[in-house]
Scaffold this motif. Structure first.
Motif, PDB file in Angstrom:
ATOM      1  N   UNK A 184       7.991   9.049  -8.067  1.00 58.42           N
ATOM      2  CA  UNK A 184       8.474   8.804  -9.430  1.00 58.42           C
ATOM      3  C   UNK A 184       8.686   7.313  -9.701  1.00 58.42           C
ATOM      4  N   UNK A 185       8.914   6.552  -8.661  1.00 54.00           N
ATOM      5  CA  UNK A 185       9.010   5.099  -8.840  1.00 54.00           C
ATOM      6  C   UNK A 185       7.653   4.519  -9.235  1.00 54.00           C
ATOM      7  N   UNK A 186       6.606   4.975  -8.565  1.00 50.96           N
ATOM      8  CA  UNK A 186       5.277   4.457  -8.912  1.00 50.96           C
ATOM      9  C   UNK A 186       4.802   5.005 -10.258  1.00 50.96           C
ATOM     10  N   UNK A 187       5.216   6.239 -10.623  1.00 53.33           N
ATOM     11  CA  UNK A 187       4.936   6.737 -11.963  1.00 53.33           C
ATOM     12  C   UNK A 187       5.494   5.778 -13.005  1.00 53.33           C
ATOM     13  N   UNK A 188       6.739   5.333 -12.765  1.00 49.55           N
ATOM     14  CA  UNK A 188       7.398   4.433 -13.713  1.00 49.55           C
ATOM     15  C   UNK A 188       6.673   3.091 -13.796  1.00 49.55           C
ATOM     16  N   UNK A 189       6.268   2.557 -12.655  1.00 51.31           N
ATOM     17  CA  UNK A 189       5.573   1.270 -12.640  1.00 51.31           C
ATOM     18  C   UNK A 189       4.222   1.351 -13.346  1.00 51.31           C
ATOM     19  N   UNK A 190       3.547   2.471 -13.166  1.00 47.20           N
ATOM     20  CA  UNK A 190       2.207   2.622 -13.735  1.00 47.20           C
ATOM     21  C   UNK A 190       2.209   3.219 -15.140  1.00 47.20           C
ATOM     22  N   UNK A 191       3.412   3.599 -15.614  1.00 49.28           N
ATOM     23  CA  UNK A 191       3.549   4.183 -16.956  1.00 49.28           C
ATOM     24  C   UNK A 191       2.738   5.474 -17.096  1.00 49.28           C
ATOM     25  N   UNK A 192       2.821   6.336 -16.071  1.00 47.26           N
ATOM     26  CA  UNK A 192       2.178   7.651 -16.134  1.00 47.26           C
ATOM     27  C   UNK A 192       3.244   8.717 -15.921  1.00 47.26           C
ATOM     28  N   UNK A 193       2.930   9.950 -16.324  1.00 47.83           N
ATOM     29  CA  UNK A 193       3.912  11.024 -16.261  1.00 47.83           C
ATOM     30  C   UNK A 193       3.617  12.056 -15.176  1.00 47.83           C
ATOM     31  N   UNK A 194       2.366  12.097 -14.702  1.00 52.62           N
ATOM     32  CA  UNK A 194       2.006  13.102 -13.716  1.00 52.62           C
ATOM     33  C   UNK A 194       0.755  12.659 -12.948  1.00 52.62           C
ATOM     34  N   UNK A 195       0.322  13.525 -12.019  1.00 50.55           N
ATOM     35  CA  UNK A 195      -0.822  13.184 -11.173  1.00 50.55           C
ATOM     36  C   UNK A 195      -2.124  13.111 -11.968  1.00 50.55           C
ATOM     37  N   UNK A 196      -2.233  13.893 -13.024  1.00 48.51           N
ATOM     38  CA  UNK A 196      -3.446  13.855 -13.855  1.00 48.51           C
ATOM     39  C   UNK A 196      -3.587  12.488 -14.525  1.00 48.51           C
ATOM     40  N   UNK A 197      -2.498  11.991 -15.101  1.00 50.42           N
ATOM     41  CA  UNK A 197      -2.542  10.668 -15.739  1.00 50.42           C
ATOM     42  C   UNK A 197      -2.756   9.574 -14.697  1.00 50.42           C
ATOM     43  N   UNK A 198      -2.183   9.779 -13.513  1.00 50.37           N
ATOM     44  CA  UNK A 198      -2.381   8.812 -12.424  1.00 50.37           C
ATOM     45  C   UNK A 198      -3.858   8.743 -12.042  1.00 50.37           C
ATOM     46  N   UNK A 199      -4.494   9.889 -11.931  1.00 54.84           N
ATOM     47  CA  UNK A 199      -5.918   9.933 -11.575  1.00 54.84           C
ATOM     48  C   UNK A 199      -6.777   9.259 -12.636  1.00 54.84           C
ATOM     49  N   UNK A 200      -6.463   9.514 -13.897  1.00 55.68           N
ATOM     50  CA  UNK A 200      -7.217   8.884 -14.992  1.00 55.68           C
ATOM     51  C   UNK A 200      -7.082   7.372 -14.943  1.00 55.68           C
ATOM     52  N   UNK A 201      -5.875   6.895 -14.661  1.00 56.51           N
ATOM     53  CA  UNK A 201      -5.647   5.446 -14.569  1.00 56.51           C
ATOM     54  C   UNK A 201      -6.407   4.863 -13.387  1.00 56.51           C
ATOM     55  N   UNK A 202      -6.419   5.579 -12.272  1.00 57.86           N
ATOM     56  CA  UNK A 202      -7.135   5.110 -11.084  1.00 57.86           C
ATOM     57  C   UNK A 202      -8.626   4.994 -11.357  1.00 57.86           C
ATOM     58  N   UNK A 203      -9.171   5.947 -12.095  1.00 54.17           N
ATOM     59  CA  UNK A 203     -10.590   5.894 -12.461  1.00 54.17           C
ATOM     60  C   UNK A 203     -10.860   4.706 -13.384  1.00 54.17           C
ATOM     61  N   UNK A 204      -9.970   4.493 -14.344  1.00 55.00           N
ATOM     62  CA  UNK A 204     -10.136   3.405 -15.315  1.00 55.00           C
ATOM     63  C   UNK A 204     -10.210   2.050 -14.631  1.00 55.00           C
ATOM     64  N   UNK A 205      -9.401   1.851 -13.589  1.00 55.27           N
ATOM     65  CA  UNK A 205      -9.359   0.549 -12.923  1.00 55.27           C
ATOM     66  C   UNK A 205     -10.143   0.544 -11.606  1.00 55.27           C
ATOM     67  N   UNK A 206     -11.057   1.524 -11.446  1.00 52.41           N
ATOM     68  CA  UNK A 206     -11.926   1.579 -10.261  1.00 52.41           C
ATOM     69  C   UNK A 206     -11.128   1.582  -8.973  1.00 52.41           C
ATOM     70  N   UNK A 207      -9.946   2.186  -9.018  1.00 56.57           N
ATOM     71  CA  UNK A 207      -9.111   2.247  -7.821  1.00 56.57           C
ATOM     72  C   UNK A 207      -9.353   3.505  -7.012  1.00 56.57           C
ATOM     73  N   UNK A 208      -9.816   4.546  -7.634  1.00 53.11           N
ATOM     74  CA  UNK A 208      -9.868   5.853  -7.002  1.00 53.11           C
ATOM     75  C   UNK A 208     -10.878   5.919  -5.864  1.00 53.11           C
ATOM     76  N   UNK A 209     -11.982   5.155  -5.949  1.00 53.36           N
ATOM     77  CA  UNK A 209     -12.970   5.230  -4.882  1.00 53.36           C
ATOM     78  C   UNK A 209     -12.413   4.772  -3.551  1.00 53.36           C
ATOM     79  N   UNK A 210     -11.700   3.643  -3.556  1.00 55.61           N
ATOM     80  CA  UNK A 210     -11.155   3.132  -2.296  1.00 55.61           C
ATOM     81  C   UNK A 210      -9.953   3.946  -1.845  1.00 55.61           C
ATOM     82  N   UNK A 211      -9.125   4.393  -2.802  1.00 51.37           N
ATOM     83  CA  UNK A 211      -7.907   5.097  -2.438  1.00 51.37           C
ATOM     84  C   UNK A 211      -8.180   6.494  -1.924  1.00 51.37           C
ATOM     85  N   UNK A 212      -9.297   7.082  -2.283  1.00 54.20           N
ATOM     86  CA  UNK A 212      -9.563   8.474  -1.938  1.00 54.20           C
ATOM     87  C   UNK A 212     -10.279   8.633  -0.617  1.00 54.20           C
ATOM     88  N   UNK A 213     -10.545   7.562   0.088  1.00 55.87           N
ATOM     89  CA  UNK A 213     -11.273   7.640   1.345  1.00 55.87           C
ATOM     90  C   UNK A 213     -10.347   8.100   2.460  1.00 55.87           C
TER      91      UNK A 213
END
Length: 213
Positions: A184-213
Motif C-alpha cells: 500500500x505504500x508503493x500504491x500511494x507513491x505510484x498513485x494506483x489503487x490496485x494491481x490492475x492499475x499497477x500493471x497498466x502503469x508498468x506497461x506504460x513505462x516499459x517496466x513490466x518486461x524487466x520486473x516480470x522476469x
C-alpha cells in the motif's frame, strides 16, 4: 589471481560461468552460492576480491544481498549479472555502491573485462544497461518507479509476476503484514489503487518486461 565469488540460483549458469571464468588465467572462482543469504556468509568467510551477483533468487534476493554485503564491506567490488537490465533496479544498485552491471546475454569475454576493470578501480556497464540509464535521464522520461525503495521495487516485481502475499512473504522473508505495508505504500507513491492499475502503469513505462522476469 583475482578471487571471485559467483552467486546464481541456477546450477547450469553457475557451472558454465565458473568454468569460463577459470579459463581466463588471472581469475579463480573460489566459491559459488545459490542464494543471497549464502553470498553474505561466503563474503564474510572467504573475503573474495569480486562478487558476481545474480538479482532474481529465492530468499532475500540479490538486491538485498548486495545491500547487506556493502553495509558490512563498503569496499567490496560487486558486479551484477542479470537479465533485469532496465527499470529502476540498475540505478538503485549503482547508487548503493555496485561497480558493474552485466547482462546475462553478454559474451563471457565482456564479463572477464568487467572483472579486470573494476579490479583496476573503474566501473563497468554493458551497453544495454548504459543505454537504458541514459534514456531514463532524458527530459520527459522520468519513471514513477524510480521513486520506489529497493524493497518496494522487489515487491512490485513479485506482484507483476502474480505472486500471492504468502508467496512474497516467503521469498522475501517478511511477514504478511509487512508485505501489505509495502504494497500500500508503493500504491500511494505510484498513485494506483490496485494491481490492475499497477500493471497498466508498468506497461506504460516499459517496466513490466524487466520486473516480470
Amino acid at each position: 589471481m583475482i578471487k571471485v565469488l559467483l552467486v546464481d540460483d541456477h546450477e547450469i549458469v553457475r557451472s558454465g560461468v565458473e568454468a569460463l571464468l577459470n579459463k581466463a588465467g588471472d581469475i579463480h572462482v573460489v566459491a559459488v552460492a545459490k542464494t543471497g543469504e549464502e553470498s553474505v556468509e561466503a563474503v564474510t568467510e572467504l573475503h573474495p576480491d569480486v562478487v558476481v551477483m545474480d538479482i532474481s533468487m529465492p530468499g532475500i534476493g540479490g538486491v538485498e544481498a548486495c545491500r547487506r554485503i556493502l553495509q558490512d564491506n563498503p569496499d567490496m567490488k560487486i558486479i551484477v549479472l542479470s537479465v533485469c537490465n532496465d527499470g529502476p533496479i540498475p540505478l538503485q544498485l549503482l547508487k548503493m555502491g555496485v561497480l558493474g552491471f552485466i547482462s546475462k546475454s553478454s559474451p563471457v569475454d565482456e564479463m572477464v573485462a568487467a572483472i579486470r576493470k573494476i579490479m583496476a578501480g573503474q566501473r563497468y556497464l554493458c551497453a544495454e544497461v548504459a543505454n537504458n540509464l541514459a534514456f531514463m535521464k532524458l527530459p520527459g522520461n522520468d519513471s514513477p518507479f524510480s521513486k520506489l525503495s529497493q524493497r518496494e521495487s522487489e515487491v512490485v516485481s513479485l506482484i507483476l509476476q502474480g505472486k500471492t502475499i504468502k508467496e512474497m512473504s516467503g521469498m522475501l522473508t517478511l511477514s504478511d503484514k509487512t508485505i501489505n505495508t509495502y504494497r500500500y505504500r508503493l500504491y500511494d507513491k505510484l498513485k494506483v489503487k490496485n494491481d490492475v492499475e499497477l500493471t497498466r502503469l508498468a506497461i506504460k513505462f516499459d517496466y513490466i518486461d524487466s520486473a516480470s522476469i
